[in-house]
Design a protein around this motif. Structure first.
Motif, PDB file in Angstrom:
ATOM      1  N   GLN A 166       0.833  -1.201  -0.058  1.00 12.49           N
ATOM      2  CA  GLN A 166       0.087   0.013  -0.039  1.00 12.49           C
ATOM      3  C   GLN A 166       0.813   1.166  -0.048  1.00 12.49           C
ATOM      4  O   GLN A 166       0.596   2.276  -0.730  1.00 12.49           O
ATOM      5  CB  GLN A 166      -0.873  -0.142   1.107  1.00 12.49           C
ATOM      6  CG  GLN A 166      -1.798   1.101   1.256  1.00 12.49           C
ATOM      7  CD  GLN A 166      -2.923   1.101  -0.199  1.00 12.49           C
ATOM      8  OE1 GLN A 166      -3.273   0.327  -0.268  1.00 12.49           O
ATOM      9  NE2 GLN A 166      -2.912   2.281  -0.666  1.00 12.49           N
ATOM     10  N   ALA A 167       1.842   1.091   0.659  1.00  6.40           N
ATOM     11  CA  ALA A 167       2.897   2.191   0.948  1.00  6.40           C
ATOM     12  C   ALA A 167       3.571   2.521  -0.416  1.00  6.40           C
ATOM     13  O   ALA A 167       3.702   3.841  -0.983  1.00  6.40           O
ATOM     14  CB  ALA A 167       3.882   2.063   1.729  1.00  6.40           C
ATOM     15  N   LEU A 168       3.824   1.385  -1.114  1.00  5.27           N
ATOM     16  CA  LEU A 168       4.644   1.630  -2.516  1.00  5.27           C
ATOM     17  C   LEU A 168       3.558   2.175  -3.448  1.00  5.27           C
ATOM     18  O   LEU A 168       3.762   3.063  -4.311  1.00  5.27           O
ATOM     19  CB  LEU A 168       5.169   0.397  -2.806  1.00  5.27           C
ATOM     20  CG  LEU A 168       6.288  -0.297  -2.232  1.00  5.27           C
ATOM     21  CD1 LEU A 168       6.662  -1.680  -2.483  1.00  5.27           C
ATOM     22  CD2 LEU A 168       7.484   0.576  -2.358  1.00  5.27           C
ATOM     23  N   LEU A 169       2.301   1.559  -3.521  1.00  4.72           N
ATOM     24  CA  LEU A 169       1.275   2.221  -4.252  1.00  4.72           C
ATOM     25  C   LEU A 169       0.930   3.701  -4.036  1.00  4.72           C
ATOM     26  O   LEU A 169       0.876   4.421  -5.160  1.00  4.72           O
ATOM     27  CB  LEU A 169      -0.185   1.168  -4.333  1.00  4.72           C
ATOM     28  CG  LEU A 169      -1.238   1.732  -4.839  1.00  4.72           C
ATOM     29  CD1 LEU A 169      -1.063   1.902  -6.341  1.00  4.72           C
ATOM     30  CD2 LEU A 169      -2.544   0.850  -4.520  1.00  4.72           C
ATOM     31  N   ARG A 170       1.079   4.023  -2.914  1.00  2.00           N
ATOM     32  CA  ARG A 170       0.700   5.410  -2.450  1.00  2.00           C
ATOM     33  C   ARG A 170       1.933   6.354  -3.268  1.00  2.00           C
ATOM     34  O   ARG A 170       1.735   7.415  -3.660  1.00  2.00           O
ATOM     35  CB  ARG A 170       0.808   5.682  -0.839  1.00  2.00           C
ATOM     36  CG  ARG A 170       0.113   6.949  -0.663  1.00  2.00           C
ATOM     37  CD  ARG A 170      -0.113   7.097   0.652  1.00  2.00           C
ATOM     38  NE  ARG A 170      -0.779   5.632   1.391  1.00  2.00           N
ATOM     39  CZ  ARG A 170      -0.318   4.852   2.584  1.00  2.00           C
ATOM     40  NH1 ARG A 170       0.859   5.370   2.779  1.00  2.00           N
ATOM     41  NH2 ARG A 170      -0.690   3.890   2.780  1.00  2.00           N
ATOM     42  N   GLN A 171       3.129   5.740  -3.149  1.00  2.00           N
ATOM     43  CA  GLN A 171       4.074   6.581  -3.675  1.00  2.00           C
ATOM     44  C   GLN A 171       4.120   6.639  -5.275  1.00  2.00           C
ATOM     45  O   GLN A 171       4.336   7.708  -5.842  1.00  2.00           O
ATOM     46  CB  GLN A 171       5.440   5.900  -3.243  1.00  2.00           C
ATOM     47  CG  GLN A 171       6.721   6.708  -3.880  1.00  2.00           C
ATOM     48  CD  GLN A 171       7.154   8.047  -3.410  1.00  2.00           C
ATOM     49  OE1 GLN A 171       7.029   8.118  -2.073  1.00  2.00           O
ATOM     50  NE2 GLN A 171       7.053   9.121  -4.263  1.00  2.00           N
ATOM     51  N   ALA A 172       3.565   5.629  -5.783  1.00  2.00           N
ATOM     52  CA  ALA A 172       3.452   5.554  -7.270  1.00  2.00           C
ATOM     53  C   ALA A 172       2.454   6.509  -7.639  1.00  2.00           C
ATOM     54  O   ALA A 172       2.553   7.427  -8.778  1.00  2.00           O
ATOM     55  CB  ALA A 172       3.082   4.130  -7.589  1.00  2.00           C
ATOM     56  N   GLN A 173       1.315   6.696  -7.052  1.00  2.00           N
ATOM     57  CA  GLN A 173       0.191   7.805  -6.990  1.00  2.00           C
ATOM     58  C   GLN A 173       0.807   9.125  -6.827  1.00  2.00           C
ATOM     59  O   GLN A 173       0.479   9.802  -7.692  1.00  2.00           O
ATOM     60  CB  GLN A 173      -0.923   7.532  -6.273  1.00  2.00           C
ATOM     61  CG  GLN A 173      -1.777   6.193  -6.596  1.00  2.00           C
ATOM     62  CD  GLN A 173      -2.706   5.422  -5.608  1.00  2.00           C
ATOM     63  OE1 GLN A 173      -2.401   5.898  -4.312  1.00  2.00           O
ATOM     64  NE2 GLN A 173      -3.472   4.693  -5.943  1.00  2.00           N
ATOM     65  N   ASP A 174       1.416   9.325  -5.954  1.00  2.00           N
ATOM     66  CA  ASP A 174       2.138  10.555  -5.837  1.00  2.00           C
ATOM     67  C   ASP A 174       3.208  11.111  -6.827  1.00  2.00           C
ATOM     68  O   ASP A 174       3.119  12.125  -7.422  1.00  2.00           O
ATOM     69  CB  ASP A 174       2.957  10.608  -4.390  1.00  2.00           C
ATOM     70  CG  ASP A 174       2.118  10.696  -3.305  1.00  2.00           C
ATOM     71  OD1 ASP A 174       0.871  10.917  -3.369  1.00  2.00           O
ATOM     72  OD2 ASP A 174       2.781  10.372  -2.085  1.00  2.00           O
TER      73      ASP A 174
END
Length: 116
Positions: A59-67
């Motif tokens: 989830q943290a990696l996904l959030r970073q990709a979205q950012d």
């Protein structure tokens, strides 16, 4: 770097990041789905990471990709505004090599080094 080359650079970075975000979302969904059908006590499993940890990590990696996707969108806006190669901190130029390596960067290398 001309505007067309900058937009192509940003478009490639966006496509790669969108692909990564899609893969991470599928991985997160798979972890969630798998955890619904298990009754194992993964919190005390000596064999490795817990399902909750894996889910939080993805989830943290996904959030970073979205950012990163949002940052690339802002980079495209800077190209359209004619300030893509201008450092937001000092107003100096951002080297083309830096922009190629980090298409969403907003600061020159000198300002990046000062932040450390």
């Amino acid at each position: 770097m001309d505007d067309r080359a900058a937009m192509e650079l940003i478009a490639r970075a966006r496509a790669e990041t969108a692909s990564l975000a899609g893969a991470l979302a599928r991985q997160r969904d798979g972890i969630v789905a798998a955890s619904e059908f298990t009754s194992n006590d993964d919190e005390h499993d000596p064999e490795g990471a817990t399902i909750a940890f894996e889910r939080a990590q993805v989830q943290a990696l996904l959030r970073q990709a979205q950012d990163d996707l949002a940052d690339l969108g802002r980079a495209a806006e800077r190209v359209r505004a004619g300030v893509y190669e201008v450092c937001e901190r000092c107003g100096g130029p951002i080297a083309e090599g830096r922009l190629v390596a980090l298409p969403a960067t907003r600061i020159c290398i000198a300002c990046a080094n000062k932040a450390r």
